[in-house]
Design an enzyme around this catalytic site. Structure first.
Site, PDB file in Angstrom:
ATOM      1  N   GLY A  47      -8.557  89.092  32.445  1.00 56.63           N
ATOM      2  CA  GLY A  47      -7.445  89.285  33.365  1.00 56.63           C
ATOM      3  C   GLY A  47      -8.068  89.576  34.726  1.00 56.63           C
ATOM      4  O   GLY A  47      -8.933  90.456  34.840  1.00 56.63           O
ATOM      5  N   ASP A 237      -5.046  83.762  38.771  1.00 56.18           N
ATOM      6  CA  ASP A 237      -6.476  84.078  38.898  1.00 56.18           C
ATOM      7  C   ASP A 237      -6.979  83.810  40.304  1.00 56.18           C
ATOM      8  O   ASP A 237      -7.954  84.410  40.748  1.00 56.18           O
ATOM      9  CB  ASP A 237      -7.294  83.292  37.882  1.00 56.18           C
ATOM     10  CG  ASP A 237      -7.115  83.901  36.510  1.00 56.18           C
ATOM     11  OD1 ASP A 237      -6.122  83.558  35.844  1.00 56.18           O
ATOM     12  OD2 ASP A 237      -7.919  84.764  36.135  1.00 56.18           O
ATOM     13  N   LYS A 248      -4.144  80.666  33.702  1.00 55.94           N
ATOM     14  CA  LYS A 248      -4.562  80.231  32.365  1.00 55.94           C
ATOM     15  C   LYS A 248      -4.097  78.803  32.048  1.00 55.94           C
ATOM     16  O   LYS A 248      -2.973  78.430  32.366  1.00 55.94           O
ATOM     17  CB  LYS A 248      -4.005  81.227  31.340  1.00 55.94           C
ATOM     18  CG  LYS A 248      -4.304  80.948  29.893  1.00 55.94           C
ATOM     19  CD  LYS A 248      -5.772  80.726  29.596  1.00 55.94           C
ATOM     20  CE  LYS A 248      -6.672  81.825  30.098  1.00 55.94           C
ATOM     21  NZ  LYS A 248      -8.118  81.426  30.059  1.00 55.94           N
TER      22      LYS A 248
HETATM   23  O1  MRU Z   1      -9.105  83.950  30.652  1.00 59.18           O
HETATM   24  P1  MRU Z   1      -8.289  85.160  30.957  1.00 59.18           P
HETATM   25  O2  MRU Z   1      -7.675  85.779  29.747  1.00 59.18           O
HETATM   26  O3  MRU Z   1      -9.040  86.156  31.808  1.00 59.18           O
HETATM   27  O4  MRU Z   1      -7.089  84.599  31.849  1.00 59.18           O
HETATM   28  C1  MRU Z   1      -6.181  85.508  32.392  1.00 59.18           C
HETATM   29  C2  MRU Z   1      -5.052  84.900  33.112  1.00 59.18           C
HETATM   30  O5  MRU Z   1      -4.966  83.707  33.261  1.00 59.18           O
HETATM   31  C3  MRU Z   1      -4.074  85.856  33.731  1.00 59.18           C
HETATM   32  O6  MRU Z   1      -2.808  85.270  33.822  1.00 59.18           O
HETATM   33  C4  MRU Z   1      -4.543  86.221  35.151  1.00 59.18           C
HETATM   34  O7  MRU Z   1      -5.864  86.633  35.146  1.00 59.18           O
HETATM   35  C5  MRU Z   1      -3.694  87.278  35.737  1.00 59.18           C
HETATM   36  S1  MRU Z   1      -3.924  88.869  34.991  1.00 59.18           S
HETATM   37  C6  MRU Z   1      -2.952  89.958  35.845  1.00 59.18           C
END
Ligand code: MRU
Length: 346
Positions: A47, A237, A248
């Site tokens: 996240g 992200d 994601k």
């Molecule tokens: O690969 P991850 O689990 O780190 O991906 C996370 C996401 O895509 C979240 O939606 C994003 O980081 C926002 S978290 C507030």
């Protein structure tokens, strides 16, 4: 559950290992730069905001182990470690953002003793974490103004407290609403291949007493068609200056479906996730991950032949034209994003 903190002695980062959830709540201490790199790379901590917070505390803890005799030797080691940690995950801009803040702290105190610089690093990491709590709270307030009690909300991946420090971004309005007696019906995409939706979002919402229904990613169209979804809330992200948003893998598909069914599609994230140095989504580096995540990671036995080729991008970019609004701690931003996002205080 505090997902990133320091141990009792105050010299190591402790995280909740998110790869063990929901089955086990296991705390892990990170002792070395390799531990920190692997924790981020293997998604033990994940996240975008949580990665940044973990990296900040991690750099403080690692700084305690660096040469303490003179500034030059200390700074050389600090920079080397910073570059190494920054390479663990390329898409989430919060990682670089937090590491840059830590480096600026070192440079700002170049004339101080190294032990004093370390103290300043600890304070900076704590500030990053506290600011994140406040940002998430403000995002939750703005997000709550976009929906009404009883609405169905579809979310993808996990942008809850585990991905931040408290409340979360996309899940923030839902948790804040719960505190105020405003209830939503949430549809959580399972989020293939790493199942953050099933393992983390459904877990967090269920624990919080929220009405949550877990669906496979390919069921989003059906629940939308049935009229069960009044809004989509997703995290981010990295948001480019024109509003294109990396999140994601699968997020852009949800946005395309939402447009088809005329459902508002909202991206929620802290201002630290908006990268005005990145002109468009095409400039966002997209992390490619290993085939085993698709073929075998969450199965009892491999589900594809070892020689089958796989393409496993961890993120996709949602075109800004599909985004109804970007909800940040500084307010709700709408098209044209190139102009509205430019007014953000950085
Ligand atoms: O690969 P991850 O689990 O780190 O991906 C996370 C996401 O895509 C979240 O939606 C994003 O980081 C926002 S978290 C507030």
């Amino acid at each position: 559950m505090i997902n990133v903190s320091l141990n009792q002695a105050g010299d190591r980062v402790v995280i909740v290992d998110q790869t063990r959830l929901p089955g086990q709540v296991e705390y892990v201490e990170l002792a070395t730069a390799e531990d920190l790199y692997q924790a981020i790379f293997q998604l033990k901590v994940r996240g975008a905001p949580a990665i940044g917070i973990c990296a900040a505390f991690g750099m403080y803890a690692l700084a305690l182990l660096m040469p303490q005799g003179n500034y030059e030797d200390f700074y050389r080691e600090f920079q080397k470690t910073k570059e190494y940690i920054a390479s663990s995950r390329p898409t989430a801009v919060n990682l670089k953002w937090a590491l840059d803040r830590m480096e600026r702290t070192v440079k700002a105190h170049a004339s101080a003793a190294v032990w004093e610089i370390c103290q300043k690093l600890k304070e900076e990491a704590q500030a990053i974490q506290q600011e994140d709590i406040q940002m998430c709270r403000r995002i939750a307030e703005y997000g709550l103004s976009l929906v009404k009690s009883g609405d169905g909300i579809l979310t993808h991946c996990n942008a809850g407290p585990l991905a931040t420090s408290r409340y979360g971004t996309a899940l923030g309005p839902i948790f804040l609403g719960k505190e105020r007696g405003i209830d939503f019906r949430v549809f959580a995409d399972e989020t293939r291949p790493l199942l953050q939706g099933a393992r983390l979002t459904a877990y967090e919402l269920q624990q919080g007493g929220v009405d949550v229904t877990l669906i496979c990613d390919n069921m989003a169209s059906v629940v939308m068609k049935n009229g069960w979804v009044q809004a989509c809330f997703v995290g981010c992200d990295r948001v480019a200056a024109n509003g294109d948003t990396a999140n994601k893998i699968g997020t852009s598909g949800v946005a395309i479906l939402a447009r088809h069914y005329q459902i508002p599609f909202y991206v929620l994230g802290p201002s630290s996730t908006i990268d005005l140095n990145c002109p468009t989504g095409a400039d966002i580096p997209i992390e490619l991950r290993a085939p085993d995540e698709i073929k075998e990671k969450f199965y009892r036995q491999p589900m594809a032949l070892p020689e089958v080729k796989c393409y496993n991008p961890a993120f996709d970019v949602t075109d800004h034209s599909l985004i109804t609004a970007i909800v940040t701690d500084q307010g709700i931003f709408r098209e044209p994003y190139t102009e509205s996002l430019r007014t953000l205080r950085k």
